[in-house]
Design a protein around this motif. Sequence first.
Motif: not given
Length: 583
Positions: A219-226, A246-251, A262-267, A336-341
């Motif tokens: 799922l993608v963050a719609a905008g900035h989350f404080a 977990g949270v992906f910022r890039g890879d 969270l920043d916009a487009d963080d996955r 879930a165990r691999r925890r990669v994109r």
Amino acid sequence: MVSPPVLSAIILGVTLLLFVSEKVRHDLVALLALLAAVLTGLVKPGEAFSGFADPAVVSVAAILVIGRAIELSGVAGAIARVAVPQHMGFTVRMSGLLIVAAILSAFMNNIAALVITMPIATEIARDAKKPPAATLMPLAFATILGGMTTLIGTPANLILSSVREQALGKPFGFFTMAPVGAAVCVLGLGYLATIGWRFLPIRRSSVRDARPPWRVYELVAAGHFATAQVALLRGRLRAATARALGVFRGDEMRPMTEVSGLDADDRLLIVARQNQWVTAELTGLIATAERARSPHDVTARVVVAHGSFLIGLSHEAVRIRSDGAVTVVAAGAAAARRRVRLNSLRIAVGDQLFLRGSPDALAQLLSRARLLEIDRIDPAPVAAKRAMTTVAVFALAIGAIVVAGVSPSLAFLSAAVFIAAARLIPPDEIYRSIDWSIVVLLAAMIPVGQAFQSSGAAAIAAQGLSDALTGMPLIVVLAALCSLTLLLSIFLNNVATAVIMGPLAIDAARLLGVSPDAALLAVLIGASSDFLTPIGHQNNLLVMGPGGYRFSDYARMGAPLVVIAVATTAIVLALGYGTAPTG
């Protein structure tokens, strides 16, 4: 100088150890064994590749093409659904399904029979409010039992027929093994449908499997989350019975507990029981997958079977290979165990995928890509004309073998060529339908097995076996041969087991004064009685994940079935061959 029997025994012993270790591919092990036999002089260089021209190898390849054409036509799935009426009770429905699966596996690849009937098995369990574990292992065992009843039921049957032809001058007939194979099959199916499935433990994990399965998606963050909003998001995820892995910022991935904003487009990598669109609505995140391009779109949970062309490819390959009609919307819990994109994951045998598309698009992809549907029933549409023609060609081939005495390799090769020429199977499916690892395994092990025989090693082993069995009643001799083969098949591919035990059984039979056919048929049943472990047969392994089984569960339900198989084999063959040896 080391004698030929000792050399042959050493090569075979090392080969068996490599097979058992599972560290090296079985086809590569067979090629290494063949190379060793050539280098030591046990196999002449000019005969090294004779296995590729063996009639058994040609028959196996042709049958796989024919079986794939029948599978793609949809007729087998339609027959299975008609034969298992929905209004009946659990025992009756499962009995009907097991019978259909056994019949299908007698005339086509066992994995294909499982692919066709597995969705119905899951539906039967769900309708009876039972976990899939109650039906999937019995179904896998039923497809193995069916393979005992005809010459083409398994490649091992064809190998033993080839061994008989070399030793006695004539191969098995198409239904030679039917009396003993059908007896074992009928009693085995009765046990599975009435008693066997009750030996399977109903664990909490198995009960949970009857509920919506875990799935992994992004799922993608719609905008900035404080920071405060992230804490609120964690609460919303808990309320939605979902968890952020977990949270992906890039890879780069960071655990959710270490994220302050969270920043916009963080996955976010999410594991949950409900789909991503429900989770997105409850949490304020954005789903990355399109929910529906059509009001008729549905989701199917599938398992990747051996031989799928998707193995080793990314999830995007599903969309590309289906011309955009089907997409992967989530992965199974193992991701879930691999925890990669998810877009970096490579599809492997046994992986679970959640596919989204129209029923027709899904049905076409599942058939072509060797995907076993678990949760949604959507059989491939039957192309009536193509299906009737394909079945008619197959029936003519069998008739030519049974009635006219045509060689199975010639009959089935002719049928496969006609099916390909008439475009009853898509051109790109012809070679893809052949399990080349099995073909190589067969072709390489045949000369190795012949060397075991010609070197005298088989005669020495047979002498030891006959010394142990001398004076025993015929029924005990046959039970011992069947049991020895069965124990060997626990660790080996049943093809390798047949290559080793076939010549040994014939030599032992001659020394003991019993019928070589009775001995070979005892070996045939033993080689197919892979009921004690998940590694004994590919079908056992394929249902392990979807059924939530443990290693020991197979012996729990399979041990009584093994006793039934050995006892029935010994009794039927002793009654049928309790005279002077033939051949």
